[in-house]
Each structure stands twice: as structure tokens, then as C-alpha cells.
Design a protein around this motif. Structure first.
Motif, PDB file in Angstrom:
ATOM      1  N   ALA A  11      59.384 -69.910  -0.996  1.00 40.73           N
ATOM      2  CA  ALA A  11      58.974 -68.948   0.039  1.00 40.73           C
ATOM      3  C   ALA A  11      58.274 -69.653   1.201  1.00 40.73           C
ATOM      4  O   ALA A  11      58.520 -69.323   2.365  1.00 40.73           O
ATOM      5  CB  ALA A  11      58.072 -67.871  -0.564  1.00 40.73           C
ATOM      6  N   ILE A  12      57.443 -70.622   0.896  1.00 39.22           N
ATOM      7  CA  ILE A  12      56.734 -71.354   1.953  1.00 39.22           C
ATOM      8  C   ILE A  12      57.724 -72.146   2.813  1.00 39.22           C
ATOM      9  O   ILE A  12      57.657 -72.095   4.052  1.00 39.22           O
ATOM     10  CB  ILE A  12      55.659 -72.285   1.348  1.00 39.22           C
ATOM     11  N   ILE A  13      58.638 -72.872   2.175  1.00 41.85           N
ATOM     12  CA  ILE A  13      59.643 -73.638   2.921  1.00 41.85           C
ATOM     13  C   ILE A  13      60.484 -72.695   3.783  1.00 41.85           C
ATOM     14  O   ILE A  13      60.717 -72.967   4.965  1.00 41.85           O
ATOM     15  CB  ILE A  13      60.529 -74.462   1.973  1.00 41.85           C
ATOM     16  N   GLY A  14      60.921 -71.592   3.197  1.00 40.25           N
ATOM     17  CA  GLY A  14      61.719 -70.615   3.946  1.00 40.25           C
ATOM     18  C   GLY A  14      60.957 -70.041   5.124  1.00 40.25           C
ATOM     19  O   GLY A  14      61.506 -69.873   6.216  1.00 40.25           O
ATOM     20  N   PHE A  15      59.674 -69.738   4.909  1.00 42.24           N
ATOM     21  CA  PHE A  15      58.868 -69.181   5.994  1.00 42.24           C
ATOM     22  C   PHE A  15      58.728 -70.180   7.140  1.00 42.24           C
ATOM     23  O   PHE A  15      58.818 -69.799   8.314  1.00 42.24           O
ATOM     24  CB  PHE A  15      57.482 -68.756   5.490  1.00 42.24           C
ATOM     25  N   ILE A  16      58.536 -71.446   6.808  1.00 42.38           N
ATOM     26  CA  ILE A  16      58.417 -72.472   7.855  1.00 42.38           C
ATOM     27  C   ILE A  16      59.703 -72.541   8.683  1.00 42.38           C
ATOM     28  O   ILE A  16      59.662 -72.541   9.922  1.00 42.38           O
ATOM     29  CB  ILE A  16      58.070 -73.844   7.234  1.00 42.38           C
ATOM     30  N   PHE A  17      60.860 -72.573   7.992  1.00 41.64           N
ATOM     31  CA  PHE A  17      62.134 -72.625   8.720  1.00 41.64           C
ATOM     32  C   PHE A  17      62.336 -71.366   9.562  1.00 41.64           C
ATOM     33  O   PHE A  17      62.771 -71.443  10.717  1.00 41.64           O
ATOM     34  CB  PHE A  17      63.308 -72.812   7.746  1.00 41.64           C
ATOM     35  N   SER A  18      62.022 -70.213   9.005  1.00 40.07           N
ATOM     36  CA  SER A  18      62.186 -68.953   9.733  1.00 40.07           C
ATOM     37  C   SER A  18      61.287 -68.923  10.975  1.00 40.07           C
ATOM     38  O   SER A  18      61.737 -68.552  12.063  1.00 40.07           O
ATOM     39  CB  SER A  18      61.864 -67.771   8.815  1.00 40.07           C
ATOM     40  N   ALA A  19      60.044 -69.309  10.802  1.00 39.70           N
ATOM     41  CA  ALA A  19      59.100 -69.287  11.922  1.00 39.70           C
ATOM     42  C   ALA A  19      59.525 -70.240  13.035  1.00 39.70           C
ATOM     43  O   ALA A  19      59.480 -69.891  14.221  1.00 39.70           O
ATOM     44  CB  ALA A  19      57.697 -69.645  11.424  1.00 39.70           C
ATOM     45  N   TYR A  49      67.874 -66.442  16.281  1.00 37.84           N
ATOM     46  CA  TYR A  49      67.038 -65.279  15.969  1.00 37.84           C
ATOM     47  C   TYR A  49      67.597 -64.521  14.768  1.00 37.84           C
ATOM     48  O   TYR A  49      66.851 -64.098  13.876  1.00 37.84           O
ATOM     49  CB  TYR A  49      66.937 -64.335  17.169  1.00 37.84           C
ATOM     50  N   ALA A  50      68.909 -64.334  14.726  1.00 41.09           N
ATOM     51  CA  ALA A  50      69.537 -63.623  13.612  1.00 41.09           C
ATOM     52  C   ALA A  50      69.346 -64.403  12.309  1.00 41.09           C
ATOM     53  O   ALA A  50      69.004 -63.815  11.269  1.00 41.09           O
ATOM     54  CB  ALA A  50      71.024 -63.404  13.894  1.00 41.09           C
ATOM     55  N   ILE A  51      69.550 -65.706  12.353  1.00 45.06           N
ATOM     56  CA  ILE A  51      69.384 -66.530  11.155  1.00 45.06           C
ATOM     57  C   ILE A  51      67.925 -66.517  10.704  1.00 45.06           C
ATOM     58  O   ILE A  51      67.639 -66.431   9.504  1.00 45.06           O
ATOM     59  CB  ILE A  51      69.892 -67.965  11.401  1.00 45.06           C
ATOM     60  N   ALA A  52      67.005 -66.583  11.660  1.00 42.58           N
ATOM     61  CA  ALA A  52      65.580 -66.539  11.317  1.00 42.58           C
ATOM     62  C   ALA A  52      65.230 -65.241  10.590  1.00 42.58           C
ATOM     63  O   ALA A  52      64.464 -65.254   9.625  1.00 42.58           O
ATOM     64  CB  ALA A  52      64.722 -66.684  12.578  1.00 42.58           C
ATOM     65  N   SER A  53      65.804 -64.138  11.021  1.00 42.75           N
ATOM     66  CA  SER A  53      65.489 -62.859  10.370  1.00 42.75           C
ATOM     67  C   SER A  53      66.089 -62.792   8.963  1.00 42.75           C
ATOM     68  O   SER A  53      65.467 -62.258   8.045  1.00 42.75           O
ATOM     69  CB  SER A  53      65.965 -61.681  11.218  1.00 42.75           C
ATOM     70  N   ILE A  55      66.626 -65.431   6.996  1.00 35.99           N
ATOM     71  CA  ILE A  55      65.787 -66.316   6.190  1.00 35.99           C
ATOM     72  C   ILE A  55      64.488 -65.607   5.831  1.00 35.99           C
ATOM     73  O   ILE A  55      64.016 -65.682   4.692  1.00 35.99           O
ATOM     74  CB  ILE A  55      65.508 -67.648   6.921  1.00 35.99           C
ATOM     75  N   PHE A  56      63.904 -64.889   6.787  1.00 38.74           N
ATOM     76  CA  PHE A  56      62.661 -64.173   6.499  1.00 38.74           C
ATOM     77  C   PHE A  56      62.876 -63.085   5.442  1.00 38.74           C
ATOM     78  O   PHE A  56      62.011 -62.877   4.587  1.00 38.74           O
ATOM     79  CB  PHE A  56      62.051 -63.561   7.766  1.00 38.74           C
ATOM     80  N   LEU A  58      64.996 -63.242   2.995  1.00 41.53           N
ATOM     81  CA  LEU A  58      65.029 -63.980   1.727  1.00 41.53           C
ATOM     82  C   LEU A  58      63.631 -64.425   1.300  1.00 41.53           C
ATOM     83  O   LEU A  58      63.309 -64.422   0.112  1.00 41.53           O
ATOM     84  CB  LEU A  58      65.953 -65.186   1.833  1.00 41.53           C
ATOM     85  N   VAL A  59      62.806 -64.796   2.252  1.00 45.48           N
ATOM     86  CA  VAL A  59      61.426 -65.184   1.952  1.00 45.48           C
ATOM     87  C   VAL A  59      60.670 -63.998   1.354  1.00 45.48           C
ATOM     88  O   VAL A  59      59.946 -64.151   0.358  1.00 45.48           O
ATOM     89  CB  VAL A  59      60.710 -65.702   3.223  1.00 45.48           C
ATOM     90  N   ALA A  60      60.834 -62.818   1.941  1.00 40.76           N
ATOM     91  CA  ALA A  60      60.141 -61.635   1.434  1.00 40.76           C
ATOM     92  C   ALA A  60      60.567 -61.312   0.001  1.00 40.76           C
ATOM     93  O   ALA A  60      59.733 -61.015  -0.860  1.00 40.76           O
ATOM     94  CB  ALA A  60      60.400 -60.443   2.359  1.00 40.76           C
ATOM     95  N   VAL A  61      61.854 -61.378  -0.271  1.00 40.49           N
ATOM     96  CA  VAL A  61      62.360 -61.119  -1.630  1.00 40.49           C
ATOM     97  C   VAL A  61      61.863 -62.204  -2.583  1.00 40.49           C
ATOM     98  O   VAL A  61      61.404 -61.913  -3.693  1.00 40.49           O
ATOM     99  CB  VAL A  61      63.903 -61.033  -1.635  1.00 40.49           C
ATOM    100  N   THR A  62      61.940 -63.448  -2.159  1.00 38.06           N
ATOM    101  CA  THR A  62      61.482 -64.570  -2.987  1.00 38.06           C
ATOM    102  C   THR A  62      60.012 -64.409  -3.347  1.00 38.06           C
ATOM    103  O   THR A  62      59.615 -64.607  -4.496  1.00 38.06           O
ATOM    104  CB  THR A  62      61.712 -65.911  -2.260  1.00 38.06           C
ATOM    105  N   PHE A  63      59.210 -64.049  -2.370  1.00 37.50           N
ATOM    106  CA  PHE A  63      57.772 -63.889  -2.606  1.00 37.50           C
ATOM    107  C   PHE A  63      57.512 -62.797  -3.642  1.00 37.50           C
ATOM    108  O   PHE A  63      56.656 -62.948  -4.508  1.00 37.50           O
ATOM    109  CB  PHE A  63      57.054 -63.579  -1.287  1.00 37.50           C
ATOM    110  N   GLN A  64      58.270 -61.713  -3.582  1.00 38.38           N
ATOM    111  CA  GLN A  64      58.098 -60.634  -4.554  1.00 38.38           C
ATOM    112  C   GLN A  64      58.610 -61.027  -5.946  1.00 38.38           C
ATOM    113  O   GLN A  64      58.080 -60.557  -6.956  1.00 38.38           O
ATOM    114  CB  GLN A  64      58.794 -59.362  -4.073  1.00 38.38           C
ATOM    115  N   LEU A  65      59.624 -61.858  -6.021  1.00 38.32           N
ATOM    116  CA  LEU A  65      60.170 -62.286  -7.307  1.00 38.32           C
ATOM    117  C   LEU A  65      59.233 -63.213  -8.075  1.00 38.32           C
ATOM    118  O   LEU A  65      59.422 -63.424  -9.271  1.00 38.32           O
ATOM    119  CB  LEU A  65      61.514 -63.005  -7.107  1.00 38.32           C
TER     120      LEU A  65
END
Length: 127
Positions: A11-19, A49-53, A55-56, A58-65
Motif C-alpha cells: 500500500a505504501i509503495i502504491g501510494f507513492i507511485f499514485s501520488a 491521472y487515470a493510472i494514478a486513480s 493505482i490509488f 488498488l491502494v485503498a483495497v490493499t490497505f483494507q485487506l
């Protein structure tokens, strides 16, 4: 490595890439497609922008999992992450080697997640 720690790192790696993609889409586009210009460049920036959203999302789902209970469920989730991120990493490697894009950061990020997921999955399967 526990599934919770692996998914937290993912989730952290994904968030960095998304941001980075959201905050600096032009920079990311210039790094991946240095010859892009004009309308093609603008289209690629818009796609960041579309790819960032995505990825984000996926980050949200990953964080909840991270809090999933039960070894059988954890094993299935980690197998899914292992396969999914291995495919994404492999695709980025092929694109890098073919000269289509410069994909070193995505290769590193998805490679780390793939390896951690595989290690975690193997640990769960051996219990």
C-alpha cells in the motif's frame, strides 16, 4: 513476513507511485516517453491521472485487506498479489527491454511487491 506487513508495504509503495503520478504527471511522462510531444504528450499526461486513480483504488483495497483473518483467506490474497504483481513487473521488464518505455521505477516497485507477496504466500503455505 506477515500478510499484514506485506500488504502495508504494498500500500505504501502504491501510494507513492499514485501520488507522484498525480502530482507530477508531466515529469512521469517525460521520464517514460522522452520523445513525446504535442497532442501525444498531452494525451499521455492525461493518462497519468487515470493510472494514478486506478493505482490509488488498488491502494485503498490493499490497505483494507491488511486486516483479513484466516490463513486460507490470507493465502489466497497473497497468491493473487504474487501472480498479479509478477505479471505487471514482467510486462514492465519486456517494455523496458524492447525500448518502448523507460520503466525502471515501476519494475522496482512491482518487483518488490511481487517478491514480498511470493515469500509471504510460501510462508503461509508451509504452515
Amino acid at each position: 513476513m506477515t500478510p499484514k506487513l506485506t500488504l502495508t508495504i504494498a500500500a505504501i509503495i502504491g501510494f507513492i507511485f499514485s501520488a507522484i503520478m498525480f502530482l507530477a504527471p508531466g515529469f512521469v511522462t517525460e521520464q517514460q516517453f522522452p520523445l513525446a510531444e504535442g497532442q501525444g504528450y498531452q494525451d499521455l499526461v492525461t493518462l497519468r491521472y487515470a493510472i494514478a486513480s486506478v493505482i490509488f483504488a488498488l491502494v485503498a483495497v490493499t490497505f483494507q485487506l491488511r486486516n483479513i483473518e484466516g490463513q486460507a483467506f490470507q493465502s489466497k490474497v497473497m497468491l493473487g498479489y504474487s501472480v498479479g504483481f509478477s505479471v505487471v513487473c514482467g510486462t514492465n521488464i519486456v517494455l523496458q527491454l524492447s525500448g518502448s518505455v523507460s520503466a525502471i521505477p515501476p519494475i522496482i516497485g512491482t518487483g518488490i511487491i511481487a517478491v514480498l507477496s511470493i515469500v509471504t504466500w510460501f510462508k503461509l503455505k508451509s504452515k
